[in-house]
Write an enzyme that holds these catalytic residues in place. Structure first.
Site, PDB file in Angstrom:
ATOM      1  N   HIS A  74      17.141  40.146  40.904  1.00 22.91           N
ATOM      2  CA  HIS A  74      17.980  41.302  41.238  1.00 22.91           C
ATOM      3  C   HIS A  74      19.219  41.342  40.336  1.00 22.91           C
ATOM      4  CE1 HIS A  74      19.934  44.362  43.706  1.00 22.91           C
ATOM      5  NE2 HIS A  74      21.044  43.678  43.486  1.00 22.91           N
ATOM      6  N   ASP A 108      11.269  36.438  46.474  1.00 20.68           N
ATOM      7  CA  ASP A 108      12.293  37.162  47.236  1.00 20.68           C
ATOM      8  C   ASP A 108      12.493  36.442  48.576  1.00 20.68           C
ATOM      9  OD1 ASP A 108      13.562  39.143  48.988  1.00 20.68           O
ATOM     10  OD2 ASP A 108      13.176  40.543  47.337  1.00 20.68           O
ATOM     11  N   ILE A 109      13.744  36.157  48.906  1.00 17.33           N
ATOM     12  CA  ILE A 109      13.966  35.384  50.141  1.00 17.33           C
ATOM     13  C   ILE A 109      13.596  36.142  51.412  1.00 17.33           C
ATOM     14  CG2 ILE A 109      15.688  33.675  49.374  1.00 17.33           C
ATOM     15  CD1 ILE A 109      17.796  35.654  50.669  1.00 17.33           C
ATOM     16  N   SER A 162      32.452  32.832  51.482  1.00 16.16           N
ATOM     17  CA  SER A 162      33.502  33.423  50.644  1.00 16.16           C
ATOM     18  C   SER A 162      34.817  33.460  51.400  1.00 16.16           C
ATOM     19  CB  SER A 162      33.077  34.848  50.280  1.00 16.16           C
ATOM     20  OG  SER A 162      34.163  35.571  49.770  1.00 16.16           O
ATOM     21  N   TYR A 196      29.464  43.487  52.984  1.00 12.99           N
ATOM     22  CA  TYR A 196      29.265  42.222  52.283  1.00 12.99           C
ATOM     23  C   TYR A 196      30.016  41.100  52.999  1.00 12.99           C
ATOM     24  CZ  TYR A 196      30.245  38.466  49.005  1.00 12.99           C
ATOM     25  OH  TYR A 196      30.412  37.222  48.443  1.00 12.99           O
ATOM     26  N   LYS A 201      28.669  37.666  55.262  1.00 15.55           N
ATOM     27  CA  LYS A 201      29.052  36.250  55.087  1.00 15.55           C
ATOM     28  C   LYS A 201      29.534  35.669  56.420  1.00 15.55           C
ATOM     29  CE  LYS A 201      28.185  35.727  50.756  1.00 15.55           C
ATOM     30  NZ  LYS A 201      27.066  34.890  50.342  1.00 15.55           N
TER      31      LYS A 201
HETATM   32  P1  NAD Z   1      24.753  36.303  41.388  1.00 16.94           P
HETATM   33  O1  NAD Z   1      24.412  37.707  41.714  1.00 16.94           O
HETATM   34  O2  NAD Z   1      25.012  35.958  39.979  1.00 16.94           O
HETATM   35  O3  NAD Z   1      23.619  35.323  41.945  1.00 16.94           O
HETATM   36  C1  NAD Z   1      22.840  35.635  43.063  1.00 16.94           C
HETATM   37  C2  NAD Z   1      21.390  35.481  42.657  1.00 16.94           C
HETATM   38  O4  NAD Z   1      20.592  35.785  43.789  1.00 16.94           O
HETATM   39  C3  NAD Z   1      20.987  36.438  41.539  1.00 16.94           C
HETATM   40  O5  NAD Z   1      20.375  35.734  40.486  1.00 16.94           O
HETATM   41  C4  NAD Z   1      20.011  37.390  42.203  1.00 16.94           C
HETATM   42  O6  NAD Z   1      18.991  37.826  41.316  1.00 16.94           O
HETATM   43  C5  NAD Z   1      19.485  36.553  43.345  1.00 16.94           C
HETATM   44  N1  NAD Z   1      18.997  37.327  44.479  1.00 16.94           N
HETATM   45  C6  NAD Z   1      19.555  38.431  45.032  1.00 16.94           C
HETATM   46  N2  NAD Z   1      18.797  38.857  46.043  1.00 16.94           N
HETATM   47  C7  NAD Z   1      17.748  38.005  46.142  1.00 16.94           C
HETATM   48  C8  NAD Z   1      16.617  37.930  46.992  1.00 16.94           C
HETATM   49  N3  NAD Z   1      16.394  38.834  47.958  1.00 16.94           N
HETATM   50  N4  NAD Z   1      15.731  36.923  46.799  1.00 16.94           N
HETATM   51  C9  NAD Z   1      15.922  36.007  45.824  1.00 16.94           C
HETATM   52  N5  NAD Z   1      16.963  36.039  44.983  1.00 16.94           N
HETATM   53  C10 NAD Z   1      17.872  37.031  45.143  1.00 16.94           C
HETATM   54  O7  NAD Z   1      25.994  35.916  42.298  1.00 16.94           O
HETATM   55  P2  NAD Z   1      26.921  34.642  42.222  1.00 16.94           P
HETATM   56  O8  NAD Z   1      28.253  35.086  41.776  1.00 16.94           O
HETATM   57  O9  NAD Z   1      26.247  33.540  41.527  1.00 16.94           O
HETATM   58  O10 NAD Z   1      27.037  34.317  43.768  1.00 16.94           O
HETATM   59  C11 NAD Z   1      26.182  33.406  44.411  1.00 16.94           C
HETATM   60  C12 NAD Z   1      26.510  33.401  45.887  1.00 16.94           C
HETATM   61  O11 NAD Z   1      27.880  33.084  46.064  1.00 16.94           O
HETATM   62  C13 NAD Z   1      26.292  34.741  46.572  1.00 16.94           C
HETATM   63  O12 NAD Z   1      25.779  34.514  47.853  1.00 16.94           O
HETATM   64  C14 NAD Z   1      27.680  35.326  46.662  1.00 16.94           C
HETATM   65  O13 NAD Z   1      27.817  36.202  47.732  1.00 16.94           O
HETATM   66  C15 NAD Z   1      28.506  34.067  46.865  1.00 16.94           C
HETATM   67  N6  NAD Z   1      29.894  34.237  46.437  1.00 16.94           N
HETATM   68  C16 NAD Z   1      30.155  34.606  45.159  1.00 16.94           C
HETATM   69  C17 NAD Z   1      31.486  34.788  44.753  1.00 16.94           C
HETATM   70  C18 NAD Z   1      31.815  35.215  43.345  1.00 16.94           C
HETATM   71  O14 NAD Z   1      32.946  35.589  43.086  1.00 16.94           O
HETATM   72  N7  NAD Z   1      30.898  35.166  42.405  1.00 16.94           N
HETATM   73  C19 NAD Z   1      32.527  34.565  45.669  1.00 16.94           C
HETATM   74  C20 NAD Z   1      32.219  34.184  46.963  1.00 16.94           C
HETATM   75  C21 NAD Z   1      30.889  34.004  47.336  1.00 16.94           C
HETATM   76  C1  UD1 Z   2      36.330  40.496  45.459  1.00 20.00           C
HETATM   77  C2  UD1 Z   2      35.842  40.988  46.786  1.00 20.00           C
HETATM   78  C3  UD1 Z   2      35.631  39.806  47.716  1.00 20.00           C
HETATM   79  C4  UD1 Z   2      34.665  38.813  47.078  1.00 20.00           C
HETATM   80  C5  UD1 Z   2      35.242  38.383  45.733  1.00 20.00           C
HETATM   81  C6  UD1 Z   2      34.334  37.447  45.015  1.00 20.00           C
HETATM   82  C7  UD1 Z   2      36.851  43.229  46.944  1.00 20.00           C
HETATM   83  C8  UD1 Z   2      37.801  44.090  47.694  1.00 20.00           C
HETATM   84  N1  UD1 Z   2      36.804  41.931  47.335  1.00 20.00           N
HETATM   85  O1  UD1 Z   2      37.545  39.835  45.674  1.00 20.00           O
HETATM   86  O2  UD1 Z   2      35.111  40.246  48.938  1.00 20.00           O
HETATM   87  O3  UD1 Z   2      34.472  37.684  47.889  1.00 20.00           O
HETATM   88  O4  UD1 Z   2      35.431  39.565  44.925  1.00 20.00           O
HETATM   89  O5  UD1 Z   2      33.123  38.077  44.718  1.00 20.00           O
HETATM   90  O6  UD1 Z   2      36.161  43.693  46.068  1.00 20.00           O
HETATM   91  N2  UD1 Z   2      41.742  43.977  39.937  1.00 20.00           N
HETATM   92  C9  UD1 Z   2      42.450  44.839  39.150  1.00 20.00           C
HETATM   93  N3  UD1 Z   2      41.764  45.799  38.487  1.00 20.00           N
HETATM   94  C10 UD1 Z   2      40.434  45.925  38.548  1.00 20.00           C
HETATM   95  C11 UD1 Z   2      39.711  45.004  39.336  1.00 20.00           C
HETATM   96  C12 UD1 Z   2      40.379  44.040  40.030  1.00 20.00           C
HETATM   97  O7  UD1 Z   2      43.657  44.756  39.036  1.00 20.00           O
HETATM   98  O8  UD1 Z   2      39.889  46.820  37.927  1.00 20.00           O
HETATM   99  C13 UD1 Z   2      42.467  42.956  40.684  1.00 20.00           C
HETATM  100  C14 UD1 Z   2      42.283  43.043  42.170  1.00 20.00           C
HETATM  101  O9  UD1 Z   2      43.242  43.887  42.732  1.00 20.00           O
HETATM  102  C15 UD1 Z   2      42.475  41.579  42.582  1.00 20.00           C
HETATM  103  C16 UD1 Z   2      42.031  40.764  41.361  1.00 20.00           C
HETATM  104  O10 UD1 Z   2      41.972  41.684  40.274  1.00 20.00           O
HETATM  105  O11 UD1 Z   2      43.847  41.339  42.796  1.00 20.00           O
HETATM  106  C17 UD1 Z   2      40.676  40.124  41.525  1.00 20.00           C
HETATM  107  O12 UD1 Z   2      39.746  41.134  41.843  1.00 20.00           O
HETATM  108  P1  UD1 Z   2      38.196  40.817  41.990  1.00 20.00           P
HETATM  109  O13 UD1 Z   2      37.735  40.028  40.832  1.00 20.00           O
HETATM  110  O14 UD1 Z   2      37.494  42.082  42.297  1.00 20.00           O
HETATM  111  O15 UD1 Z   2      38.123  39.823  43.242  1.00 20.00           O
HETATM  112  P2  UD1 Z   2      38.740  39.991  44.711  1.00 20.00           P
HETATM  113  O16 UD1 Z   2      39.325  41.315  44.942  1.00 20.00           O
HETATM  114  O17 UD1 Z   2      39.606  38.810  44.980  1.00 20.00           O
END
Ligand code: NAD
Ligand code: UD1
Length: 433
Positions: free
Chosen positions: A36, A91-92, A157, A182, A186
């Site tokens: 995805h 797919d999960i 998260s 979203y 979580k």
């Molecule tokens: P990502 O999208 O890069 O990785 C998620 C992976 O899951 C992808 O490779 C996607 O193809 C796969 N996927 C999606 N739906 C699926 C399904 N139905 N079956 C099997 N695979 C599937 O995201 P990430 O940034 O690596 O995040 C990983 C996890 O961490 C996620 O659960 C996300 O919500 C959580 N998380 C991420 C952040 C962030 O900022 N990146 C912050 C907090 C939590």
């Molecule tokens: C976002 C998600 C949060 C998720 C996290 C990690 C929202 C509201 N929250 O958090 O739920 O867990 O990503 O995936 O989307 N910013 C700008 N300009 C932009 C984009 C972002 O100034 O165009 C700022 C935002 O105001 C924020 C910071 O950059 O202060 C980080 O933003 P972002 O990377 O989207 O992460 P979060 O908002 O912390």
């Protein structure tokens, strides 16, 4: 014998870094992903170390089939680790396929990353988010149970904390005030796993609340490489090539009209920005501070002394290097071994940086100027969010090691390597409040 760990969503950004850490720590990761948000491999064979699969600490499972079956991220992980990665497209939400997978392998634990993660999209498509994140997790937990696998590390998260009531955020901070599907998914999954561990004492779970993961492995071969326009600040910043203006506005335009960098003056609430200051902000490059009596209407921002320097702060976040985050997962796996029941840990650094500090850090790391405009606060944004990470240090023996410079350093090189086509240029800016 090396332990076999199921990694769901392991072709994604965080998952692929964890797969690498698992390989390097001597585990055997079996990765599933449905592509995805992952890129299919090019078919180019991975250059495996001649001794891959041999010797102590090497995987006991056979090497994965042809590299063309691998996602590109995992093909690169193989190259870095000199070890084969076992991968299956799955797919999960597909229960039958999960059952089949669990019949094939004996997992000692599951690292569960798979899911949908775009906040804005989740508001548009709530059912899709609940189906994949909730139903997918339920199917996974049921299959684990059916096959006697009762150890899980879950990607949660900091979003579960909602609008912080105090900072830094520790694990006792109230949760559940999430404003989008979203975040709610979580929160619901955390609750589900809690209930499961409470009902059946042989379950162990570590719920990891990530703050803002950024950066890339030092090889520059893997990192954040989202499909389409990135949803988060740093990957967007990384993809903008000069002389184009900073793409944060593009991201904002897609989701919130013409907004870009957020203004969170005063640290909480959404203050009005005085007209004259606003015009000045729109005027071009702005260094984040405006000084002097003439610039501000007295009292407009509730500042007692108009001669004070006004720094209009942008959102503050706890950015954490993805490799640090991945190492946190290895620590979590070890915790499961203690029959820990259900545990929750923040994975953050404990330090908050503003968006402007991040832009500056990226300029320093990439050696190029990043143009930007300040626009209105993004809807739903909290002003500040950073972790108290001491519990993870105390109980997992884990602490983030990398600072901001290191976090930003890997990002531009990845952007050049991994993105096949440049991002479309941003349309002209317009101001909005
Ligand atoms: P990502 O999208 O890069 O990785 C998620 C992976 O899951 C992808 O490779 C996607 O193809 C796969 N996927 C999606 N739906 C699926 C399904 N139905 N079956 C099997 N695979 C599937 O995201 P990430 O940034 O690596 O995040 C990983 C996890 O961490 C996620 O659960 C996300 O919500 C959580 N998380 C991420 C952040 C962030 O900022 N990146 C912050 C907090 C939590
Ligand atoms: C976002 C998600 C949060 C998720 C996290 C990690 C929202 C509201 N929250 O958090 O739920 O867990 O990503 O995936 O989307 N910013 C700008 N300009 C932009 C984009 C972002 O100034 O165009 C700022 C935002 O105001 C924020 C910071 O950059 O202060 C980080 O933003 P972002 O990377 O989207 O992460 P979060 O908002 O912390």
């Amino acid at each position: 014998m090396a332990e076999t760990i199921l990694v769901t969503g392991g072709a994604g950004y965080i998952g692929s870094h964890c797969v690498l850490e698992l390989l390097q720590a001597g585990y055997v990761p079996v990765v599933i992903d449905n592509f995805h948000n992952a890129i299919r491999g090019t078919g180019a064979p991975a250059r495996l170390h001649p001794r891959a699969g041999l010797g102590s600490g090497a995987p006991h499972s056979p090497p994965s089939p042809g590299s063309e079956a691998l996602p590109e991220s995992l093909r690169r992980v193989q190259e870095i680790a000199h070890r084969p990665v076992i991968f299956q497209e799955l797919d999960i939400t597909d229960e039958a396929a999960l059952q089949e997978l669990f019949r094939k392998h004996r997992f000692s634990a599951v690292m569960h990353f798979a899911g949908l993660k775009a906040v804005g999209e989740s508001v548009q498509k709530p059912l899709e988010y609940y189906r994949v994140n909730l139903t997918g997790t339920i199917r996974l937990l049921e299959t684990m149970k059916a096959h006697g696998v009762r150890n899980i590390v879950f990607s949660s998260s900091a979003t579960v904390y909602g609008d912080p009531k105090y900072l830094p955020l520790d694990e006792k901070h109230p949760v559940g005030g999430c404003t989008n599907p979203y975040g709610k998914s979580k929160f619901f999954i955390e609750e589900m796993i809690w209930d499961l561990c409470r009902a059946e004492r042989d379950w162990n779970a570590v719920l990891l609340r990530y703050f803002n993961p950024i950066g890339a492995h030092e090889s520059g071969m893997i990192g954040e490489d989202p499909q389409g326009i990135p949803n988060n600040l740093m990957p967007y910043v990384a993809q903008v090539e000069p002389p184009q203006p900073l793409g944060v506005t593009g991201r904002g335009r897609r989701r919130w009209g013409s907004t870009g960098l957020s203004l969170c003056a005063g640290g909480s609430g959404t203050p009005r920005v005085p007209e004259r200051l606003w015009e000045r902000l729109q005027d071009g490059r702005w260094n984040g501070c405006v000084t002097g009596r003439g610039d501000l209407g007295r009292g407009n921002l509730g500042f007692p002394d108009p001669a004070l320097t006004l720094c209009v702060p942008t959102g503050v976040r706890d950015y954490i290097h993805v490799v640090d985050l991945a190492k946190g997962h290895i620590a979590a796996l070890k915790k499961l071994k203690e029959n820990c029941g259900c545990k929750i840990y923040n994975l953050g650094t404990g330090t908050g940086y503003s968006v402007l500090q991040m832009v500056r850090a990226m300029e320093k790391a990439s050696g190029r100027e990043i143009k930007y405009r300040i626009t209105a606060r993004r809807e739903g944004d909290v002003a500040s969010c950073y972790a108290d990470p001491t519990l993870a240090e105390r109980e997992l023996g884990w602490k983030a090691a990398f600072g901001l410079d290191k976090m930003c350093k890997g990002i531009p090189s990845l952007a050049r390597r991994a993105l096949p086509a440049p991002c479309p240029p941003s349309p002209p800016l317009s101001s909005s409040r």
